[in-house]
Scaffold this motif. Structure first.
Motif, PDB file in Angstrom:
ATOM      1  N   LEU A  23      35.440 115.351 -75.222  1.00  0.00           N
ATOM      2  CA  LEU A  23      35.407 116.808 -75.036  1.00  0.00           C
ATOM      3  C   LEU A  23      35.741 117.161 -73.587  1.00  0.00           C
ATOM      4  CD1 LEU A  23      32.174 117.805 -77.011  1.00  0.00           C
ATOM      5  CD2 LEU A  23      34.547 118.248 -77.684  1.00  0.00           C
ATOM      6  N   GLY A  24      36.350 118.313 -73.385  1.00  0.00           N
ATOM      7  CA  GLY A  24      36.644 118.764 -72.023  1.00  0.00           C
ATOM      8  C   GLY A  24      36.998 120.234 -72.036  1.00  0.00           C
ATOM      9  N   MET A  25      36.825 120.873 -70.873  1.00  0.00           N
ATOM     10  CA  MET A  25      37.223 122.290 -70.791  1.00  0.00           C
ATOM     11  C   MET A  25      37.876 122.557 -69.445  1.00  0.00           C
ATOM     12  SD  MET A  25      33.605 124.231 -70.312  1.00  0.00           S
ATOM     13  CE  MET A  25      32.382 123.542 -69.207  1.00  0.00           C
ATOM     14  N   ALA A  26      38.817 123.493 -69.462  1.00  0.00           N
ATOM     15  CA  ALA A  26      39.498 123.907 -68.230  1.00  0.00           C
ATOM     16  C   ALA A  26      38.730 125.081 -67.632  1.00  0.00           C
ATOM     17  CB  ALA A  26      40.926 124.308 -68.559  1.00  0.00           C
ATOM     18  N   ILE A  27      38.628 125.100 -66.300  1.00  0.00           N
ATOM     19  CA  ILE A  27      37.954 126.213 -65.619  1.00  0.00           C
ATOM     20  C   ILE A  27      38.908 126.829 -64.593  1.00  0.00           C
ATOM     21  CG2 ILE A  27      35.608 125.380 -66.029  1.00  0.00           C
ATOM     22  CD1 ILE A  27      35.571 124.151 -63.252  1.00  0.00           C
ATOM     23  N   ASN A  28      38.630 128.076 -64.228  1.00  0.00           N
ATOM     24  CA  ASN A  28      39.577 128.778 -63.353  1.00  0.00           C
ATOM     25  C   ASN A  28      39.457 128.419 -61.879  1.00  0.00           C
ATOM     26  OD1 ASN A  28      41.277 130.267 -65.056  1.00  0.00           O
ATOM     27  ND2 ASN A  28      39.574 131.614 -65.576  1.00  0.00           N
ATOM     28  N   GLU A  29      38.301 127.937 -61.460  1.00  0.00           N
ATOM     29  CA  GLU A  29      38.094 127.550 -60.060  1.00  0.00           C
ATOM     30  C   GLU A  29      37.473 126.164 -60.012  1.00  0.00           C
ATOM     31  OE1 GLU A  29      38.610 129.300 -57.221  1.00  0.00           O
ATOM     32  OE2 GLU A  29      39.280 131.142 -58.184  1.00  0.00           O
ATOM     33  N   PRO A  30      37.930 125.281 -59.167  1.00  0.00           N
ATOM     34  CA  PRO A  30      39.102 125.329 -58.306  1.00  0.00           C
ATOM     35  C   PRO A  30      40.387 124.986 -59.094  1.00  0.00           C
ATOM     36  CG  PRO A  30      37.977 123.236 -58.026  1.00  0.00           C
ATOM     37  CD  PRO A  30      37.191 124.017 -59.036  1.00  0.00           C
ATOM     38  N   TYR A  31      41.511 125.003 -58.423  1.00  0.00           N
ATOM     39  CA  TYR A  31      42.785 124.628 -59.059  1.00  0.00           C
ATOM     40  C   TYR A  31      43.721 124.018 -58.022  1.00  0.00           C
ATOM     41  CZ  TYR A  31      44.175 129.077 -56.976  1.00  0.00           C
ATOM     42  OH  TYR A  31      44.388 130.096 -56.085  1.00  0.00           O
ATOM     43  N   ASP A  32      44.656 123.212 -58.508  1.00  0.00           N
ATOM     44  CA  ASP A  32      45.705 122.637 -57.655  1.00  0.00           C
ATOM     45  C   ASP A  32      46.984 123.436 -57.824  1.00  0.00           C
ATOM     46  OD1 ASP A  32      44.117 120.581 -56.765  1.00  0.00           O
ATOM     47  OD2 ASP A  32      45.161 118.995 -57.875  1.00  0.00           O
ATOM     48  N   GLU A  33      47.884 123.280 -56.854  1.00  0.00           N
ATOM     49  CA  GLU A  33      49.239 123.824 -56.994  1.00  0.00           C
ATOM     50  C   GLU A  33      50.228 122.692 -56.732  1.00  0.00           C
ATOM     51  OE1 GLU A  33      49.241 128.273 -55.485  1.00  0.00           O
ATOM     52  OE2 GLU A  33      48.094 126.938 -54.184  1.00  0.00           O
TER      53      GLU A  33
ATOM     54  N   ILE B 210      46.254 120.734 -70.031  1.00  0.00           N
ATOM     55  CA  ILE B 210      47.549 121.095 -70.621  1.00  0.00           C
ATOM     56  C   ILE B 210      47.397 122.209 -71.666  1.00  0.00           C
ATOM     57  CG2 ILE B 210      49.393 120.216 -72.146  1.00  0.00           C
ATOM     58  CD1 ILE B 210      49.224 117.587 -70.513  1.00  0.00           C
ATOM     59  N   TYR B 211      46.372 122.130 -72.503  1.00  0.00           N
ATOM     60  CA  TYR B 211      46.223 123.097 -73.606  1.00  0.00           C
ATOM     61  C   TYR B 211      45.449 124.343 -73.181  1.00  0.00           C
ATOM     62  CZ  TYR B 211      47.659 119.517 -77.042  1.00  0.00           C
ATOM     63  OH  TYR B 211      48.346 118.577 -77.776  1.00  0.00           O
ATOM     64  N   GLY B 212      44.626 124.237 -72.121  1.00  0.00           N
ATOM     65  CA  GLY B 212      43.718 125.330 -71.760  1.00  0.00           C
ATOM     66  C   GLY B 212      42.486 125.312 -72.648  1.00  0.00           C
TER      67      GLY B 212
END
Ligand code: HSE
Length: 309
Positions: free
Chosen positions: A22-32, A144-146
């Motif tokens: 299981l995993g989830m994407a979060i908005n902070e922090p992020y790479d560019e 990748i999927y969000g």
């Protein structure tokens, strides 16, 4: 030649009981990341941050992914990559996955979408293998999927996107380093059936709670009897942070990925902010610097922020 700039979210792997699935994407922090398709086959990596990660392509998490894609597609082109890393390596917030998933995603855009999302996960896992010694997709998939993803299987890649419940995420990153490879080494190789049964109940309960947006069910399923008891000893003040977070009204939480970051889910932003302050002060009191993040779940995964032809 074409170039794009992308933004890649941090990720919280395992979500307590779902080790490696299981995993989830979060908005902070992020790479560019900026990435350019070049005429020559060289893969050139440069970092603009202070983390001193290797830049030789075969030893770089993004570089190895690009090498594998280049080999697979018999490409005559190469790539020039500039990584602006804000997700600290060794934080447990999916730093290596961000580099790996970002490279796979960007290469695919530059090549005209030749690869499926499952193939992007497949190639990005070579980056995770370089970073931690094991191919695991629980950070890569949400990157990748969000949103929240279930890695039904990583070989063959089978990813299920789950519902996004109405929760906030608060995470603290105490400034001590825990290498994923070390945090995997200490895990028990065998588990007792009675523990497995508790864990299965929690994973199924968590997935059901996520799908039904049932926050109390999510809260009482965020319980790990297999990995957390072993790994939490690597994280200063883990028990204090967890106990106080629950007292402050967190639904539940635990180690983010392999740590040392700790995350909690809350039903509202105010509670998440109060917990963030509490987390910081616990570490301030013992002289450990920490970074805190309050975020909602990122629903998009990697996105393009600039595109030039
Ligand atoms: N599932 C992996 C682990 C995530 O816990 O080792 C690493 O970020």
């Amino acid at each position: 030649m074409k170039n794009i700039k992308i933004k890649i979210p941090a990720t919280v792997a395992n979500i307590v009981c779902g080790f490696d699935i299981l995993g989830m994407a979060i908005n902070e922090p992020y790479d560019e990341m900026e990435i350019r398709l070049s005429e020559t086959p060289d893969i050139i990596i440069r970092h603009t941050d202070e983390f001193r990660l290797p830049e030789e392509a075969a030893k770089n998490v993004a570089g190895i992914v690009l090498i594998k894609i280049q080999e697979h597609l018999n490409l005559k082109n190469g790539f020039e990559v500039i990584i602006h890393k804000h997700i600290k390596p060794g934080s447990g917030l999916g730093s290596s996955a961000a580099s790996a998933a970002g490279a796979a995603f960007a290469a695919n855009i530059l090549l005209g979408n030749l690869l499926s999302k499952e193939e992007l996960v497949y190639f990005a896992m070579f980056g995770e293998e370089l970073a931690s010694g094991v191919k695991h997709a629980d950070n890569i998939a949400p990157c990748i999927y969000g949103g929240i993803t279930l890695v039904k299987s990583s070989d063959p890649v089978d990813i299920i996107s789950l519902n996004t419940p109405d929760v906030y995420v608060v995470a603290v990153h105490p400034q001590v380093e825990v290498k994923t490879s070390d945090a995997r080494q200490i895990l028990r190789k065998n588990i007792e059936l009675k523990d497995a049964i508790i864990q299965w109940g929690n994973i199924a309960g968590l997935v059901a709670g996520i799908e039904k947006n049932d926050l109390p069910l999510i809260g009482r399923s965020l319980n790990d009897v297999i990995v957390e008891p072993v790994r939490s000893i690597l994280i200063p003040e883990f028990d204090t942070i967890k106990r106080k977070s629950l007292e402050f009204g967190a639904l539940g939480g635990g180690i983010s990925g392999s740590g040392p970051s700790i995350f909690m889910l809350t039903a509202n932003k105010g509670t998440a902010q109060e917990i963030a302050e509490m987390m910081k002060s616990v570490y301030d009191d013992i002289g450990i610097d920490s970074l805190v993040y309050v975020s909602d779940i990122n629903s998009t995964g990697v996105i393009i922020t600039e595109q030039n032809h």
